[in-house]
Design a protein around this motif. Structure first.
Motif, PDB file in Angstrom:
ATOM      1  N   LEU A  65      64.935   6.497 116.338  1.00 40.94           N
ATOM      2  CA  LEU A  65      64.239   6.011 115.152  1.00 40.94           C
ATOM      3  C   LEU A  65      64.900   6.500 113.870  1.00 40.94           C
ATOM      4  O   LEU A  65      65.045   5.744 112.903  1.00 40.94           O
ATOM      5  CB  LEU A  65      62.779   6.460 115.195  1.00 40.94           C
ATOM      6  CG  LEU A  65      61.878   5.972 114.056  1.00 40.94           C
ATOM      7  CD1 LEU A  65      61.816   4.450 114.043  1.00 40.94           C
ATOM      8  CD2 LEU A  65      60.474   6.556 114.214  1.00 40.94           C
ATOM      9  N   ILE A  66      65.324   7.772 113.846  1.00 43.76           N
ATOM     10  CA  ILE A  66      65.926   8.303 112.624  1.00 43.76           C
ATOM     11  C   ILE A  66      67.249   7.605 112.335  1.00 43.76           C
ATOM     12  O   ILE A  66      67.594   7.328 111.182  1.00 43.76           O
ATOM     13  CB  ILE A  66      66.112   9.836 112.709  1.00 43.76           C
ATOM     14  CG1 ILE A  66      66.442  10.415 111.333  1.00 43.76           C
ATOM     15  CG2 ILE A  66      67.180  10.229 113.709  1.00 43.76           C
ATOM     16  CD1 ILE A  66      65.332  10.297 110.333  1.00 43.76           C
ATOM     17  N   ALA A  67      67.999   7.269 113.379  1.00 49.66           N
ATOM     18  CA  ALA A  67      69.263   6.551 113.172  1.00 49.66           C
ATOM     19  C   ALA A  67      69.005   5.125 112.705  1.00 49.66           C
ATOM     20  O   ALA A  67      69.681   4.621 111.793  1.00 49.66           O
ATOM     21  CB  ALA A  67      70.076   6.551 114.461  1.00 49.66           C
ATOM     22  N   ASP A  68      68.017   4.457 113.320  1.00 51.87           N
ATOM     23  CA  ASP A  68      67.690   3.085 112.911  1.00 51.87           C
ATOM     24  C   ASP A  68      67.230   3.049 111.456  1.00 51.87           C
ATOM     25  O   ASP A  68      67.618   2.163 110.689  1.00 51.87           O
ATOM     26  CB  ASP A  68      66.589   2.520 113.810  1.00 51.87           C
ATOM     27  CG  ASP A  68      67.071   2.279 115.236  1.00 51.87           C
ATOM     28  OD1 ASP A  68      68.302   2.207 115.436  1.00 51.87           O
ATOM     29  OD2 ASP A  68      66.216   2.177 116.135  1.00 51.87           O
TER      30      ASP A  68
ATOM     31  N   PHE B 133      63.166  12.618 108.183  1.00 52.49           N
ATOM     32  CA  PHE B 133      63.397  12.561 106.741  1.00 52.49           C
ATOM     33  C   PHE B 133      64.491  11.562 106.409  1.00 52.49           C
ATOM     34  O   PHE B 133      65.496  11.465 107.120  1.00 52.49           O
ATOM     35  CB  PHE B 133      63.848  13.928 106.211  1.00 52.49           C
ATOM     36  CG  PHE B 133      62.740  14.884 105.906  1.00 52.49           C
ATOM     37  CD1 PHE B 133      62.205  14.968 104.634  1.00 52.49           C
ATOM     38  CD2 PHE B 133      62.235  15.706 106.892  1.00 52.49           C
ATOM     39  CE1 PHE B 133      61.192  15.860 104.345  1.00 52.49           C
ATOM     40  CE2 PHE B 133      61.219  16.601 106.618  1.00 52.49           C
ATOM     41  CZ  PHE B 133      60.693  16.678 105.341  1.00 52.49           C
ATOM     42  N   LEU B 134      64.301  10.851 105.299  1.00 55.75           N
ATOM     43  CA  LEU B 134      65.362  10.064 104.678  1.00 55.75           C
ATOM     44  C   LEU B 134      65.430  10.469 103.215  1.00 55.75           C
ATOM     45  O   LEU B 134      64.391  10.602 102.554  1.00 55.75           O
ATOM     46  CB  LEU B 134      65.085   8.566 104.778  1.00 55.75           C
ATOM     47  CG  LEU B 134      65.155   7.907 106.160  1.00 55.75           C
ATOM     48  CD1 LEU B 134      64.831   6.419 106.035  1.00 55.75           C
ATOM     49  CD2 LEU B 134      66.526   8.101 106.783  1.00 55.75           C
ATOM     50  N   ALA B 135      66.642  10.663 102.691  1.00 53.06           N
ATOM     51  CA  ALA B 135      66.818  11.046 101.292  1.00 53.06           C
ATOM     52  C   ALA B 135      67.995  10.284 100.707  1.00 53.06           C
ATOM     53  O   ALA B 135      69.016  10.075 101.375  1.00 53.06           O
ATOM     54  CB  ALA B 135      67.055  12.552 101.176  1.00 53.06           C
TER      55      ALA B 135
ATOM     56  N   ALA C 182      58.098  11.371 107.650  1.00 53.89           N
ATOM     57  CA  ALA C 182      56.988  11.031 108.538  1.00 53.89           C
ATOM     58  C   ALA C 182      57.010  11.969 109.735  1.00 53.89           C
ATOM     59  O   ALA C 182      57.977  12.708 109.960  1.00 53.89           O
ATOM     60  CB  ALA C 182      57.100   9.578 108.994  1.00 53.89           C
ATOM     61  N   GLU C 183      55.914  11.933 110.490  1.00 53.53           N
ATOM     62  CA  GLU C 183      55.828  12.683 111.741  1.00 53.53           C
ATOM     63  C   GLU C 183      56.018  11.726 112.908  1.00 53.53           C
ATOM     64  O   GLU C 183      55.732  10.537 112.812  1.00 53.53           O
ATOM     65  CB  GLU C 183      54.462  13.363 111.884  1.00 53.53           C
ATOM     66  CG  GLU C 183      54.211  14.494 110.923  1.00 53.53           C
ATOM     67  CD  GLU C 183      52.809  15.062 111.091  1.00 53.53           C
ATOM     68  OE1 GLU C 183      52.558  16.142 110.544  1.00 53.53           O
ATOM     69  OE2 GLU C 183      51.980  14.411 111.756  1.00 53.53           O
ATOM     70  N   PHE C 184      56.485  12.291 114.008  1.00 52.55           N
ATOM     71  CA  PHE C 184      56.629  11.483 115.218  1.00 52.55           C
ATOM     72  C   PHE C 184      56.290  12.362 116.407  1.00 52.55           C
ATOM     73  O   PHE C 184      56.662  13.531 116.457  1.00 52.55           O
ATOM     74  CB  PHE C 184      58.058  10.942 115.344  1.00 52.55           C
ATOM     75  CG  PHE C 184      58.212   9.893 116.411  1.00 52.55           C
ATOM     76  CD1 PHE C 184      57.940   8.566 116.131  1.00 52.55           C
ATOM     77  CD2 PHE C 184      58.610  10.233 117.692  1.00 52.55           C
ATOM     78  CE1 PHE C 184      58.073   7.588 117.110  1.00 52.55           C
ATOM     79  CE2 PHE C 184      58.742   9.273 118.676  1.00 52.55           C
ATOM     80  CZ  PHE C 184      58.475   7.940 118.384  1.00 52.55           C
ATOM     81  N   GLU C 185      55.612  11.809 117.392  1.00 51.86           N
ATOM     82  CA  GLU C 185      55.185  12.573 118.563  1.00 51.86           C
ATOM     83  C   GLU C 185      55.772  11.966 119.824  1.00 51.86           C
ATOM     84  O   GLU C 185      55.620  10.777 120.077  1.00 51.86           O
ATOM     85  CB  GLU C 185      53.659  12.576 118.676  1.00 51.86           C
ATOM     86  CG  GLU C 185      53.157  13.395 119.858  1.00 51.86           C
ATOM     87  CD  GLU C 185      51.646  13.341 119.987  1.00 51.86           C
ATOM     88  OE1 GLU C 185      51.106  14.101 120.801  1.00 51.86           O
ATOM     89  OE2 GLU C 185      51.019  12.532 119.280  1.00 51.86           O
ATOM     90  N   GLU C 186      56.460  12.853 120.662  1.00 53.72           N
ATOM     91  CA  GLU C 186      57.058  12.309 121.898  1.00 53.72           C
ATOM     92  C   GLU C 186      57.415  13.356 122.964  1.00 53.72           C
ATOM     93  O   GLU C 186      58.580  13.402 123.371  1.00 53.72           O
ATOM     94  CB  GLU C 186      58.320  11.530 121.550  1.00 53.72           C
ATOM     95  CG  GLU C 186      59.354  12.325 120.778  1.00 53.72           C
ATOM     96  CD  GLU C 186      60.761  11.760 120.840  1.00 53.72           C
ATOM     97  OE1 GLU C 186      60.945  10.626 121.264  1.00 53.72           O
ATOM     98  OE2 GLU C 186      61.666  12.497 120.491  1.00 53.72           O
TER      99      GLU C 186
ATOM    100  N   ILE D  67      60.785   4.601 109.200  1.00 52.24           N
ATOM    101  CA  ILE D  67      60.629   5.764 110.081  1.00 52.24           C
ATOM    102  C   ILE D  67      59.169   6.079 110.378  1.00 52.24           C
ATOM    103  O   ILE D  67      58.873   6.899 111.240  1.00 52.24           O
ATOM    104  CB  ILE D  67      61.298   7.020 109.477  1.00 52.24           C
ATOM    105  CG1 ILE D  67      60.715   7.344 108.099  1.00 52.24           C
ATOM    106  CG2 ILE D  67      62.808   6.847 109.403  1.00 52.24           C
ATOM    107  CD1 ILE D  67      61.185   8.674 107.540  1.00 52.24           C
ATOM    108  N   ASP D  68      58.248   5.422 109.672  1.00 50.62           N
ATOM    109  CA  ASP D  68      56.820   5.730 109.819  1.00 50.62           C
ATOM    110  C   ASP D  68      56.159   4.739 110.768  1.00 50.62           C
ATOM    111  O   ASP D  68      55.279   3.970 110.380  1.00 50.62           O
ATOM    112  CB  ASP D  68      56.139   5.709 108.447  1.00 50.62           C
ATOM    113  CG  ASP D  68      54.684   6.156 108.527  1.00 50.62           C
ATOM    114  OD1 ASP D  68      54.361   6.929 109.456  1.00 50.62           O
ATOM    115  OD2 ASP D  68      53.886   5.731 107.668  1.00 50.62           O
ATOM    116  N   THR D  69      56.560   4.741 112.020  1.00 50.12           N
ATOM    117  CA  THR D  69      55.995   3.803 112.989  1.00 50.12           C
ATOM    118  C   THR D  69      54.565   4.154 113.367  1.00 50.12           C
ATOM    119  O   THR D  69      53.836   3.317 113.888  1.00 50.12           O
ATOM    120  CB  THR D  69      56.856   3.777 114.263  1.00 50.12           C
ATOM    121  OG1 THR D  69      56.895   5.093 114.821  1.00 50.12           O
ATOM    122  CG2 THR D  69      58.269   3.314 113.942  1.00 50.12           C
TER     123      THR D  69
END
Length: 510
Positions: free
Chosen positions: A303-306, A464-466, A453-457, A476-478
């Protein structure tokens, strides 16, 4: 009554040099071992230094007080060295059981810092006290003769002791520990203690027999200890192995965990394991038993790469941290122009071979250039510029990862971005909300726009994106939690950003 004039002062100095070498090896190895359980390099090093230097001074004081009662300094010197050697091979080599010690102490001690000090002292105080007693004994063995000779001998004693310490630290830190692991390093230190004891061991048939028995016992115990540290190393021609996962035959069982492959590295012992998790039978890459990435739990890396590459086709990408290769695989799915991967640990590259079938052979893609180099150093020294920089590393408590979470290195990253380029960070979550606020403030001190955003897995991580350009948090906020996360931070006291000088994140990472 103190016995003098029986020892060749040059041999005593040589024996003390070997003892000094062993002392610094023990300090290095215990710092490294405690780091595995404390998480923070600063905490483990500080505790080891306090206990180590305190133990040395205590041992020296006790020997100074009681040395007049010693009838044979050489015998006591040798016994101390032998005791240290056996303590190392019998106790220090059992560091894998330290969690049991800390769990037991936790029932009695509520303060985390006091708990760490107490556990550390139980683990390493005894050998440090014994090592501290060595130097006064050595002085007592060389002080016969004119005053000018005595001062000269003490000077050489100190010089060779320090030189031995430097040599031992270099040998262990740069060669033995990275290539052969913790147990072999402990055996090396014990062998130096044995050698020091042999040099000054008093003559006599009975004593020589006792000495031979000690050597035999140490050899047997050391051999058993090393034998139990199995190292399953895959062949050097990694590219010829289509599926090392299915071909692996050397499987060791630790509880519910099967070790498919293991190898020591300068940054910890790397293992690839197969274990039953709540997600099912999973294959996991671990550093010192800390899971880093796995086949069944890599959605956040993708997700972070996408999110970072969305809307940037044919991008030039820098990926700091290889891991299993799932982040790299996701980067490649976004059709980049080329990808540079900076990975500090060459053994991680070897471990990533076990995940090639799940990453579509990402590490062998012709667009990918893998550089074995510290990501922080790469940012400082590289002249290249990128559309996207993806940082996928360990948490900031790890010494070699912590710089990459600071304002200074975010600025380095920004200098390597093209116009409207983006930095993406995958990071561990902390239970203390001040950690997140400090990290947000660190990004905001460098970039105009920051989304997170947070992600749980199944564990929570931060994404983070900056950038100085436009960003869309939805990439990133799915889970739809970014807005609530912002609201929660508004109610928290302001926290300073993280810098090299003041690493706030280490304080709040829990």
């Amino acid at each position: 009554m103190l016995q003098q004039n029986l020892y060749n002062w040059r041999l005593v100095i040589l024996a003390t040099a070997f003892s000094g070498a062993s002392a610094l090896i023990y300090e290095l190895i215990t710092s490294r071992i405690l780091l595995l359980f404390f998480g923070s390099a600063l905490t483990s090093l500080t505790i080891v230094l306090i206990i180590f230097l305190g133990g040395l001074s205590l041992g020296a004081a006790l020997m100074t007080i009681f040395k007049k009662r010693i009838s044979s300094t050489g015998l006591v010197f040798s016994i101390l060295q032998l005791t240290i050697a056996f303590y190392g091979i019998l106790i220090l080599s059992q560091f894998i059981n330290l969690p049991k010690l800390f769990d037991a102490l936790a029932k009695l001690i509520s303060s985390p810092l006091l708990l760490q000090f107490t556990g550390g002292a139980i683990f390493i105080l005894i050998p440090t006290v014994l090592l501290g007693a060595i130097f006064p004994l050595a002085i007592a063995m060389i002080i016969d003769g004119p005053n000018d000779q005595i001062s000269s001998r003490i000077g050489w004693l100190y010089t060779l002791d320090v030189l031995g310490s430097v040599t031992g630290a270099a040998l262990a830190g740069f060669f033995i520990m990275p290539n052969y692991g913790h147990t072999a390093t402990i055996v090396l230190a014990g062998s130096l203690n044995i050698l020091a004891a042999l040099i000054v061991f008093p003559a006599g048939k009975k004593l020589r027999l006792a000495w031979l028995i000690f050597i035999l016992l140490f050899t047997i115990v050391a051999g058993l200890a090393i034998r139990n540290q199995k190292m399953y190393v895959i062949p050097k021609n990694l590219a010829t192995i289509k599926d090392p996962y299915r071909q692996s035959k050397n499987i060791d069982i630790i509880g519910q965990k099967d070790i498919l492959w293991e190898k020591a590295s300068p940054w910890g012992v790397i293992t690839v394991t197969e274990e039953e998790t709540e997600l099912g039978l999973d294959k996991i890459l671990n550093i010192d038993n800390w899971g880093q990435c796995s086949v069944l739990s890599h959605q956040s890396e993708s997700l972070i790469a996408d999110g970072a590459l969305g809307g940037k086709p044919e991008a030039d990408v820098l990926n700091i941290g290889l891991g299993c290769g799932f982040t790299l695989a996701s980067v490649l799915n976004n059709n980049p122009h080329q990808v540079t991967v900076a990975e500090i640990n060459p053994v991680i590259y070897e471990a990533a071979q076990f995940f090639k079938e799940y990453t579509n052979n990402a590490i062998d893609d012709p667009k990918v250039n893998i550089i074995i180099k510290d990501g922080a150093e790469f940012l400082r020294t590289s002249q290249e510029k990128y559309d996207v920089i993806v940082i996928d590393i360990e948490h900031p408590m790890i010494a070699h990862s912590s710089p990459l979470y600071t304002i200074e290195y975010f600025r380095y990253a920004k200098e390597h971005l093209k116009t409207d380029g983006r930095v993406a960070l995958w990071g561990y979550m902390s239970s203390d909300p001040r950690y997140l606020k400090s990290l947000v403030n660190t990004f905001k001190a460098v970039f105009d726009n920051v989304v997170f955003a947070e992600f749980e897995e199944p564990n929570y991580v931060y994404l983070f994106l900056a950038s100085d350009g436009e960003l869309d948090v939805k990439t990133i906020d799915t889970k739809g939690n970014a807005e609530k996360l912002l609201e929660s931070l508004a109610s928290i006291e302001d926290v300073a950003p993280n810098t090299l000088d003041n690493q706030i994140l280490q304080k709040y990472f829990k």
